[in-house]
Design an enzyme around this catalytic site. Structure first.
Site, PDB file in Angstrom:
ATOM      1  N   SER A 101     -56.840 -36.833   1.390  1.00 39.58           N
ATOM      2  CA  SER A 101     -57.395 -38.101   1.865  1.00 39.58           C
ATOM      3  C   SER A 101     -58.872 -38.192   1.565  1.00 39.58           C
ATOM      4  O   SER A 101     -59.527 -37.207   1.219  1.00 39.58           O
ATOM      5  CB  SER A 101     -57.174 -38.237   3.378  1.00 39.58           C
ATOM      6  OG  SER A 101     -55.800 -38.180   3.702  1.00 39.58           O
ATOM      7  N   ASP A 148     -56.556 -43.143   2.244  1.00 36.31           N
ATOM      8  CA  ASP A 148     -57.775 -43.590   1.557  1.00 36.31           C
ATOM      9  C   ASP A 148     -58.307 -44.836   2.261  1.00 36.31           C
ATOM     10  O   ASP A 148     -57.730 -45.921   2.131  1.00 36.31           O
ATOM     11  CB  ASP A 148     -57.475 -43.881   0.089  1.00 36.31           C
ATOM     12  CG  ASP A 148     -56.804 -42.694  -0.585  1.00 36.31           C
ATOM     13  OD1 ASP A 148     -57.423 -41.621  -0.626  1.00 36.31           O
ATOM     14  OD2 ASP A 148     -55.662 -42.833  -1.064  1.00 36.31           O
ATOM     15  N   SER A 203     -51.985 -39.427   0.567  1.00 40.34           N
ATOM     16  CA  SER A 203     -53.431 -39.552   0.685  1.00 40.34           C
ATOM     17  C   SER A 203     -53.790 -40.737   1.569  1.00 40.34           C
ATOM     18  O   SER A 203     -53.338 -41.855   1.347  1.00 40.34           O
ATOM     19  CB  SER A 203     -54.054 -39.743  -0.705  1.00 40.34           C
ATOM     20  OG  SER A 203     -55.462 -39.637  -0.646  1.00 40.34           O
TER      21      SER A 203
END
Length: 389
Positions: free
Chosen positions: A261, A301, A299
């Site tokens: 991340s 983000d 991830s």
């Protein structure tokens, strides 16, 4: 090739155990890596946006714990009484961002922004609320919306221990820098891994020309994601040893090079409303993509953007709130500044980080020599410039 790799391995391990070597990890511009065309501010940091302060609290205990808290404070006043216009953009939503819905609904942030490790999100939020409610002028507050972002530092730290204390959160909130910002394996970046190498906290800024408004944009990142590392358009990953091979040579599990991340915080002194801040935040994802990320499935983000323009500070007791904003045609230089500063902040997070021997293995510092050699061959390396130039 094997000899070169052995020397690289020795250098990386030696750097981790040498205080002198550790202190010599440079920022990108220190060694001639110039991202984009716009000029940074004097500190080349998010603190170039006047009033923004950064605090870190780092917890390291042998190899077991490498974690911490990073605080981003938009201004030195009471944020609950002087809220900043804000927006949050989700690139990929595999994450835990406390406080997101109220920011999206109201277009403002009423507390400092805190970053930490995944399973400490709620402990940090709770400690922040407790501290905030004890501040002068908060005696009658019945609702508060702490904004806490995270990335997963469970490879280098015992994440299940959830070891962060209220004292550490208070330290991050009160020991603030308004100039130079510590980067690399510090605060919320103590246990992060990016592109298979040691990630962490990174920051950068851009100052617009007076003809474009003379505004400043600053970005701070907590890098903990994967992809194929690209710097200034050069695929430097092709010149680097494979991080998994490196890990196997140390007989430790390889760190992730895919899922992970990143938290990106964008500050500006340009007068922007929530709609234009959302547009600005999206451009941080442009900078992220330039470094080689594809925002993989696992991830998280996120981009948090806010404006410190004094004329737009919001008092909850006033019935009509200010909402001045830069016109649409004048946004493009701010977009460019955000993309460039995000890209450079990510690179700084890698350049400044040191090798860390952690709970489940080792994350090596990014080897700078092959990176700089690749940039030099591509004609992308400039003579080293004085800081802030």
């Amino acid at each position: 090739m094997r000899c070169w790799f052995t020397l690289l391995l020795f250098f990386a391990v030696a750097s981790a155990s040498s205080g002198t070597a550790a202190e010599q990890r440079p920022r990108a511009r220190d060694v001639g890596v110039v991202i984009g065309t716009m000029s940074p501010g004097p500190h080349n940091a998010i603190t170039d946006v006047a009033g923004v302060g950064i605090g870190h609290a780092t917890l390291v205990e042998g190899t077991r714990l490498h974690t911490g808290v990073t605080a981003i404070v938009p201004h030195a006043g009471n944020m609950f009484r002087q809220r900043v216009p804000a927006a949050i953009v989700v690139g990929n939503g595999f994450g835990k961002l406390a406080g997101i819905t109220q920011v999206q609904e109201l277009g403002e942030i009423e507390t400092p922004i805190l970053l930490t490790g995944t399973l400490s999100t709620w402990k940090v939020a709770d400690a922040a609320v407790d501290w905030l409610l004890r501040q002068p002028g908060m005696e009658n507050v019945r609702s508060i919306n702490p904004v806490v972002g995270e990335t997963n530092d469970g490879y280098l730290s015992d994440i299940r221990a959830r070891p962060l204390t209220p004292a550490l959160v208070e330290q991050a909130l009160t020991r603030l820098s308004y100039g130079d910002v510590q980067e690399g394996d510090v605060g919320a970046g103590a246990g992060t891994v990016a592109f298979g190498w040691k990630g962490g906290i990174g920051t950068s800024s851009r100052h617009l020309a007076e003809s474009d408004g003379g505004y400043t944009v600053g970005v701070l990142v907590q890098s903990n994601f994967g992809g194929q590392l690209t710097i200034a358009g050069v695929p430097v990953w092709k010149s680097l040893p494979d991080p998994a091979e490196y890990a196997r040579s140390l007989k430790v599990p390889p760190p992730s090079t895919g899922d992970g991340s990143i938290m990106m915080v964008v500050a500006t002194d340009a007068p922007l409303d929530a709609a234009n801040l959302q547009r600005l935040a999206r451009r941080a994802l442009v900078g992220l993509a330039r470094t080689g990320s594809v925002m993989s499935n696992g991830s998280g983000d996120y981009v948090i953007a806010f404006s410190t323009a004094k004329e737009n500070l919001r008092d909850p007791d006033v019935s009509v709130q200010p909402a001045r904003s830069v016109a649409g045609e004048a946004m493009t230089p701010l977009f460019e500044a955000t993309a460039e500063a995000t890209e450079e902040a990510i690179v700084n997070s890698l350049f400044r980080a040191h090798t860390v021997h952690g709970n489940r293995g080792t994350a090596a510092a990014l080897p700078l020599k092959p990176v700089l050699d690749a940039l030099r061959r591509a004609g992308a390396l400039s003579p080293a410039k004085p800081r802030g130039k």
